[in-house]
Design a protein around this motif. Structure first.
Motif, PDB file in Angstrom:
ATOM      1  N   PRO A  27       0.659  -4.374  -0.502  1.00  0.00           N
ATOM      2  CA  PRO A  27       0.519  -5.929   0.348  1.00  0.00           C
ATOM      3  C   PRO A  27       1.047  -5.076   0.934  1.00  0.00           C
ATOM      4  O   PRO A  27       2.554  -4.543   0.823  1.00  0.00           O
ATOM      5  CB  PRO A  27       1.042  -6.533  -1.240  1.00  0.00           C
ATOM      6  N   ARG A  49      -1.532  -9.923  -1.010  1.00  0.00           N
ATOM      7  CA  ARG A  49      -1.030 -10.098  -1.943  1.00  0.00           C
ATOM      8  C   ARG A  49      -1.657  -9.295  -2.992  1.00  0.00           C
ATOM      9  O   ARG A  49      -1.559  -8.988  -3.809  1.00  0.00           O
ATOM     10  CB  ARG A  49       0.238 -10.811  -2.196  1.00  0.00           C
ATOM     11  N   GLU A  53      -1.732  -7.752  -7.597  1.00  0.00           N
ATOM     12  CA  GLU A  53      -2.184  -8.538  -8.190  1.00  0.00           C
ATOM     13  C   GLU A  53      -3.143  -8.917  -9.275  1.00  0.00           C
ATOM     14  O   GLU A  53      -3.502  -8.326 -10.583  1.00  0.00           O
ATOM     15  CB  GLU A  53      -2.111 -10.420  -7.805  1.00  0.00           C
ATOM     16  N   ASP A  81      -4.703 -12.828   3.889  1.00  0.00           N
ATOM     17  CA  ASP A  81      -3.979 -12.767   2.634  1.00  0.00           C
ATOM     18  C   ASP A  81      -4.117 -14.351   2.540  1.00  0.00           C
ATOM     19  O   ASP A  81      -4.442 -13.996   1.102  1.00  0.00           O
ATOM     20  CB  ASP A  81      -1.681 -12.815   3.442  1.00  0.00           C
TER      21      ASP A  81
END
Length: 409
Positions: A27, A49, A53, A81
């Motif tokens: 990220p 981000r 994940e 984002d």
């Protein structure tokens, strides 16, 4: 900084540099990445981000181009984002290059990101300003099935629309005063694309050969992303079903959005999607839209401003599709406001102004009728000099008088 901390920091920086050089990016923003098969060309990447994940997911991507190279992310970083979209800039395509060089550069970037990033197989978009817009449409046309949409800023594509697969959505942001690439060329391509079955949209404003405001491109990108998740022909049934579930969740969340402006933006974005009228959530969506518009109108502290905003809401086509009880309540509120000053006088002047404006619109080029309209505007201005409609009528009387070469008092 202690020597130990300095060593750790250096190790971290070196490790990050090695990951980027190896094509592994996390990220954040990574600039100047060299294409694997053609290191003379570079690209920048902005990674959301969610990429770190959701390691098993393939992400939508937006490719950005400009007429002079190194386009930057054009204000899309936060949007990307929030919406879990990868951004990739194509740094080396420029105006005055041969198409073959454009193709070589684009291919080098595409081949590199295909092997180094988890790209969604068909939710891919391109955007560019001026010649970068033409390059963006060319990229989408060349990679056809892998792409879903193009956002054109200040350009029509100069013929790159020919052969563009029908499933690719195209949006234009263009200035009415553009003397470099005329609005007429955009209008022509817009009509052609629409006639071929493309879903198209445009935002036209009072500017020249410019990119338009950032919020314009973000609005269109959000619309295009939502749309493509619903209709792209290569999406799996599971992906389409998840997109519909996500829309349902967003509609259900609208009443709990306290900021009326954000609630309105979210509701209007969903209403712009095709077939929204067929959704089982449509009445809830209209209710959220109406409440947001009503709250914003009611927030005006000036009673005349408030009346104008509520009247605009009452006359909005979407209001006709809202609950009858809401329409009735709004009509009663407007009726009550029009019985009291200063709204009473403003409303009387406004009704007269609208009648004259309608008469002028029907007059066309008939000078006799245009003179009658000018005289009516002048009479309204004399009768209601302190109202907004009266002041506007005075301006229109002067405008028509100057056009006709006749002073109108």
């Amino acid at each position: 900084m202690t020597n130990q901390r300095m060593v750790v920091a250096v190790i971290f920086i070196v490790a990050a540099a090695l990951r980027v050089s190896a094509g592994e990016v996390g990220p954040g923003i990574h600039r100047g990445i060299k294409c694997k098969a053609a290191p003379q060309y570079t690209y920048d990447v902005c990674v959301p981000r969610a990429y770190a994940e959701e390691t098993g997911r393939r992400f939508p991507v937006l490719f950005i181009s400009s007429p002079g190279g190194n386009p930057g992310f054009m204000g899309t970083e936060n949007w990307a984002d929030e919406n879990s979209v990868l951004l990739v800039t194509i740094n080396d395509t420029e105006n005055n290059q041969e198409f073959s060089q454009w193709d070589e550069i684009q291919t080098a970037v595409m081949d590199s990101v295909e092997t180094s990033l988890r790209l969604h197989p068909c939710l891919r978009f391109s955007m560019g300003f001026s010649g970068g817009g033409m390059a963006s449409m060319r990229l989408a046309r060349r990679y056809g099935e892998k792409f879903a949409g193009v956002v054109m800023l200040g350009h029509s594509g100069n013929g790159e629309d020919r052969g563009l697969p029908k499933h690719i959505t195209v949006a234009f942001v263009h200035g009415e005063n553009d003397r470099t690439h005329s609005i007429g060329s955009v209008e022509s391509v817009f009509k052609k694309l629409k006639s071929r079955g493309h879903i198209v949209r445009k935002i036209v404003g009072d500017w020249g050969h410019e990119t338009g405001a950032v919020e314009h491109r973000l609005l269109l990108l959000s619309w295009m992303l939502d749309l493509s998740r619903l209709v792209h022909p290569l999406l799996s049934e599971d992906e389409r079903a998840e997109a519909r579930r996500e829309i349902k969740r967003r509609v259900e969340a609208l009443p709990n959005t306290p900021d009326a402006a954000q609630r309105l933006k979210n509701a209007e974005g969903l209403l712009e999607l095709p077939d929204s009228e067929k959704w089982p959530e449509i009445q809830a969506l209209y209710a959220a839209w109406f409440s947001a518009k009503y709250d914003l109108a009611s927030a005006n502290t000036d009673i005349v401003d408030r009346h104008e905003a509520l009247n605009a809401l009452f006359n909005d086509e979407r209001t006709r599709k809202c609950a009858a009880a809401d329409q009735k309540r709004l009509a009663a509120e407007l009726s009550d406001m029009r019985k009291k000053q200063p709204v009473k006088t403003e409303w009387a002047a406004r009704q007269m102004y609208d009648q004259i404006a309608a008469f002028e619109a029907k007059a066309g080029q008939n000078k006799t009728k245009l003179l009658q309209a000018a005289q009516s505007y002048a009479a309204l201005a004399r009768s209601y000099p302190d109202t907004r409609a009266g002041k506007k009528a005075a301006e229109d009387a002067r405008r028509l008088g100057e056009a006709l070469g006749i002073p109108v008092q």
